[in-house]
Write an enzyme that holds these catalytic residues in place. Structure first.
Site, PDB file in Angstrom:
ATOM      1  N   CYS A  41       0.897  -1.174   0.000  1.00  0.00           N
ATOM      2  CA  CYS A  41       0.000   0.000   0.000  1.00  0.00           C
ATOM      3  C   CYS A  41       0.923   1.208   0.000  1.00  0.00           C
ATOM      4  O   CYS A  41       1.146   1.832   1.035  1.00  0.00           O
ATOM      5  CB  CYS A  41      -0.884   0.004   1.232  1.00  0.00           C
ATOM      6  SG  CYS A  41      -1.871  -1.479   1.419  1.00  0.00           S
ATOM      7  N   ALA A  42       1.469   1.525  -1.139  1.00  0.00           N
ATOM      8  CA  ALA A  42       2.656   2.372  -1.174  1.00  0.00           C
ATOM      9  C   ALA A  42       2.395   3.871  -1.281  1.00  0.00           C
ATOM     10  O   ALA A  42       3.249   4.677  -0.916  1.00  0.00           O
ATOM     11  CB  ALA A  42       3.541   1.946  -2.334  1.00  0.00           C
ATOM     12  N   ALA A  43       1.253   4.252  -1.823  1.00  0.00           N
ATOM     13  CA  ALA A  43       1.057   5.675  -2.155  1.00  0.00           C
ATOM     14  C   ALA A  43       0.818   6.534  -0.914  1.00  0.00           C
ATOM     15  O   ALA A  43       0.131   6.094   0.007  1.00  0.00           O
ATOM     16  CB  ALA A  43      -0.143   5.795  -3.098  1.00  0.00           C
ATOM     17  N   PRO A  44       1.397   7.741  -0.894  1.00  0.00           N
ATOM     18  CA  PRO A  44       2.143   8.431  -1.958  1.00  0.00           C
ATOM     19  C   PRO A  44       3.632   8.118  -2.026  1.00  0.00           C
ATOM     20  O   PRO A  44       4.327   8.672  -2.862  1.00  0.00           O
ATOM     21  CB  PRO A  44       1.929   9.908  -1.601  1.00  0.00           C
ATOM     22  CG  PRO A  44       1.823   9.916  -0.106  1.00  0.00           C
ATOM     23  CD  PRO A  44       1.127   8.640   0.261  1.00  0.00           C
ATOM     24  N   GLY A  80       5.948   7.673   0.885  1.00  0.00           N
ATOM     25  CA  GLY A  80       6.825   8.087   1.993  1.00  0.00           C
ATOM     26  C   GLY A  80       7.668   6.931   2.505  1.00  0.00           C
ATOM     27  O   GLY A  80       8.875   7.087   2.738  1.00  0.00           O
ATOM     28  N   LYS A  81       7.039   5.782   2.644  1.00  0.00           N
ATOM     29  CA  LYS A  81       7.788   4.639   3.184  1.00  0.00           C
ATOM     30  C   LYS A  81       8.595   3.969   2.073  1.00  0.00           C
ATOM     31  O   LYS A  81       9.730   3.561   2.291  1.00  0.00           O
ATOM     32  CB  LYS A  81       6.840   3.662   3.872  1.00  0.00           C
ATOM     33  CG  LYS A  81       6.177   4.311   5.087  1.00  0.00           C
ATOM     34  CD  LYS A  81       5.375   3.373   5.927  1.00  0.00           C
ATOM     35  CE  LYS A  81       4.703   4.104   7.090  1.00  0.00           C
ATOM     36  NZ  LYS A  81       3.599   5.000   6.683  1.00  0.00           N
ATOM     37  N   ASP A 139      -0.307  -0.035  -5.246  1.00  0.00           N
ATOM     38  CA  ASP A 139      -1.406   0.643  -4.550  1.00  0.00           C
ATOM     39  C   ASP A 139      -2.662   0.458  -5.382  1.00  0.00           C
ATOM     40  O   ASP A 139      -2.615   0.510  -6.616  1.00  0.00           O
ATOM     41  CB  ASP A 139      -1.103   2.140  -4.369  1.00  0.00           C
ATOM     42  CG  ASP A 139      -1.979   2.759  -3.288  1.00  0.00           C
ATOM     43  OD1 ASP A 139      -1.494   2.938  -2.145  1.00  0.00           O
ATOM     44  OD2 ASP A 139      -3.162   3.054  -3.577  1.00  0.00           O
ATOM     45  N   CYS A 196      -1.926   3.915  10.801  1.00  0.00           N
ATOM     46  CA  CYS A 196      -1.831   5.134  11.612  1.00  0.00           C
ATOM     47  C   CYS A 196      -3.123   5.271  12.426  1.00  0.00           C
ATOM     48  O   CYS A 196      -3.626   6.360  12.641  1.00  0.00           O
ATOM     49  CB  CYS A 196      -1.531   6.359  10.764  1.00  0.00           C
ATOM     50  SG  CYS A 196      -2.711   6.630   9.453  1.00  0.00           S
TER      51      CYS A 196
HETATM   52  N1  SAM Z   1       2.650   3.739   2.644  1.00  0.00           N
HETATM   53  C1  SAM Z   1       2.182   5.047   2.231  1.00  0.00           C
HETATM   54  C2  SAM Z   1       3.237   6.068   2.550  1.00  0.00           C
HETATM   55  O1  SAM Z   1       4.038   5.846   3.468  1.00  0.00           O
HETATM   56  O2  SAM Z   1       3.284   7.109   1.877  1.00  0.00           O
HETATM   57  C3  SAM Z   1       0.847   5.391   2.843  1.00  0.00           C
HETATM   58  C4  SAM Z   1      -0.214   4.364   2.542  1.00  0.00           C
HETATM   59  S1  SAM Z   1      -1.847   4.826   3.023  1.00  0.00           S
HETATM   60  C5  SAM Z   1      -1.766   4.590   4.737  1.00  0.00           C
HETATM   61  C6  SAM Z   1      -2.785   3.449   2.514  1.00  0.00           C
HETATM   62  C7  SAM Z   1      -2.842   3.220   1.019  1.00  0.00           C
HETATM   63  O3  SAM Z   1      -3.481   1.977   0.783  1.00  0.00           O
HETATM   64  C8  SAM Z   1      -3.639   4.229   0.218  1.00  0.00           C
HETATM   65  O4  SAM Z   1      -2.806   4.841  -0.724  1.00  0.00           O
HETATM   66  C9  SAM Z   1      -4.728   3.417  -0.499  1.00  0.00           C
HETATM   67  O5  SAM Z   1      -4.951   3.843  -1.828  1.00  0.00           O
HETATM   68  C10 SAM Z   1      -4.130   2.032  -0.471  1.00  0.00           C
HETATM   69  N2  SAM Z   1      -5.072   0.895  -0.507  1.00  0.00           N
HETATM   70  C11 SAM Z   1      -6.318   0.804  -0.009  1.00  0.00           C
HETATM   71  N3  SAM Z   1      -6.803  -0.448  -0.178  1.00  0.00           N
HETATM   72  C12 SAM Z   1      -5.834  -1.157  -0.792  1.00  0.00           C
HETATM   73  C13 SAM Z   1      -5.724  -2.495  -1.257  1.00  0.00           C
HETATM   74  N4  SAM Z   1      -6.724  -3.368  -1.084  1.00  0.00           N
HETATM   75  N5  SAM Z   1      -4.582  -2.866  -1.868  1.00  0.00           N
HETATM   76  C14 SAM Z   1      -3.572  -1.992  -2.038  1.00  0.00           C
HETATM   77  N6  SAM Z   1      -3.619  -0.709  -1.630  1.00  0.00           N
HETATM   78  C15 SAM Z   1      -4.725  -0.306  -1.000  1.00  0.00           C
END
Ligand code: SAM
Length: 421
Positions: free
Chosen positions: A253-256, A258-259, A277, A373
């Site tokens: 779940c990479a977007a945007p 940061g990690k 993502d 979070c």
């Molecule tokens: N890891 C990111 C960072 O550090 O910038 C923040 C991730 S954010 C907490 C959660 C992400 O999960 C969102 O971008 C969302 O679009 C994505 N998401 C939601 N459901 C998902 C799924 N079933 N599979 C993959 N990504 C998913």
């Protein structure tokens, strides 16, 4: 406007960023505008209680007029820097400028009557924080009740206060492009006032608090990818993931990004990170951020492109799961008015689904890190417990919940699981 800041158009902070990007305002007025918008959204429930005391419940107030009253009352009771009479005058003028000439009298009457009762109302507001904390701190009642049952009065009060305090800005140096020493030298030239900051999971020379700065989008050091804006809490999951140069990592779940970009930095850009993502628009942000930060080891792909072939077995997988975000309420000012109790149950199913999807893709001996979070055990330890109950080949190595009132960072939960066979 940098893509790191533009993650979702509908959130208050993003809309404000968009509006302020083209607004011709002095830095002071820009700051005031930010404070007024975020403050009114944060304190909406308490402000509306004040409005209800002085308006006829049988006559519905138009949204624009309600907002003018909120703005005026916020300035009278929450802001020190605007003289209350000036705030009332300006709010009434603004009402007229917006075309509500015949209603300006109502706005004037309500605000002026509050001017006459300032001391009494300040006392009522202070008492309300104790007797009716949800209303007094402008949070949903079901959430405050949940926190009170779990944390008790004192810690819940500190959490509510934290949520209502404007957040600090933190940065992580991008060592793929520069060093901490060079970054701070450049910041001095750019008039950025900073402090080094450390937590037990960050080590030295990695994270900074930006105490004062010109508009961030104007900084060459940001455009050039010398740093990434992120709270220190977000560095915990990658730290526990512990990715090594040359390994294969899946950031599910990479977007945007940061990690992803921090993991690439930890791996010295050596090895491979598959960053996926569900949201293709947000996946574009991962690409943009990787490009800006000089990350060449990560590939941003849609989840369906990752097949369960043995060649796609990973050394480490990070699931930074979608969650209720209750640990970051101070940063997302309107979140408290969107979040629903029932949503947490729905999120749990997604979170568990992600863990189930990850499990067969991990190499024997591999590491799986699950993070959110959220402050809620239903999305954190309980999800991990449920996953472990059905997966005997995984063991829980570490589990940590960061709490704003205890750790002075955004809330976060991280669990590190090991695949034993
Ligand atoms: N890891 C990111 C960072 O550090 O910038 C923040 C991730 S954010 C907490 C959660 C992400 O999960 C969102 O971008 C969302 O679009 C994505 N998401 C939601 N459901 C998902 C799924 N079933 N599979 C993959 N990504 C998913």
């Amino acid at each position: 406007m940098l893509s790191q800041r533009l993650t979702s158009r509908e959130y208050t902070e993003n809309l404000l960023d968009i509006a302020l990007a083209t607004a011709r305002l002095s830095p002071a007025d820009r700051g005031l505008c930010h404070e007024l918008v975020c403050g009114v959204v944060r304190w909406q429930a308490t402000l509306d209680r004040l409005i209800a005391r002085k308006t006829d419940p049988a006559r519905e107030l138009r949204p624009a007029l309600r907002n003018f009253l909120r703005l005026g009352l916020y300035q009278i009771f929450w802001l020190d820097r605007i003289p209350p009479h000036a705030a009332v005058h300006e709010t009434v003028e603004q009402t007229k400028r917006a075309g509500y000439h015949s209603q300006a009298g109502l706005i004037n009457a309500v605000l002026r009557s509050y001017l006459r009762e300032t001391d009494e109302i300040k006392k009522i507001l202070a008492d309300m924080k104790v007797s009716q904390p949800a209303l007094g701190w402008s949070h949903p009642e079901w959430l405050v009740d949940k926190w009170l049952a779990r944390f008790g009065d004192e810690k819940t009060r500190r959490l509510l206060e934290w949520d209502n305090t404007p957040p600090k800005t933190f940065a992580r140096v991008n060592t793929l492009k520069t060093t901490a020493g060079k970054l701070v030298e450049r910041w001095r030239e750019e008039n950025v006032d900073y402090d080094f900051t450390t937590r037990d999971w960050t080590g030295e020379n990695l994270a900074f608090e930006l105490k004062a700065h010109p508009p961030l989008n104007s900084l060459g050091s940001l455009r050039d990818g010398w740093f990434y804006l992120q709270d220190p809490s977000t560095l915990l999951a990658p730290s526990l993931l512990g990715a090594q140069p040359g390994e294969t990592v899946w950031d599910m779940c990479a977007a945007p990004g940061g990690k992803t970009t921090f993991i690439a930095q930890q791996m010295n850009n050596e090895g491979k990170i598959v960053a996926s993502d569900l949201d293709p628009n947000r996946l574009r942000l991962v690409k943009d951020n990787c490009a800006r930060l000089g990350v060449t080891s990560a590939e941003a792909v849609v989840p369906s492109a990752i097949t369960p072939r043995p060649s796609t077995a990973f050394d480490r997988i990070l699931i930074d799961a979608p969650c209720s975000n209750t640990g970051v309420m101070r940063r997302r000012v309107d979140l408290r008015w969107r979040i629903q109790a029932a949503e947490i149950e729905r999120l749990r199913a997604t979170q568990l689904g992600l863990l189930h999807e990850a499990a067969p893709r991990l190499k024997p001996g591999g590491i799986l890190v699950y993070s959110t979070c959220s402050l809620e055990p239903e999305e954190n330890s309980e999800v991990v417990k449920q996953f472990l109950a059905g997966h005997a080949s995984f063991t829980l190595e570490t589990e940590r919940q960061l709490l704003p009132f205890a750790d002075a960072v955004d809330g976060a939960y991280v669990a590190r699981l090991k695949h034993s066979t």
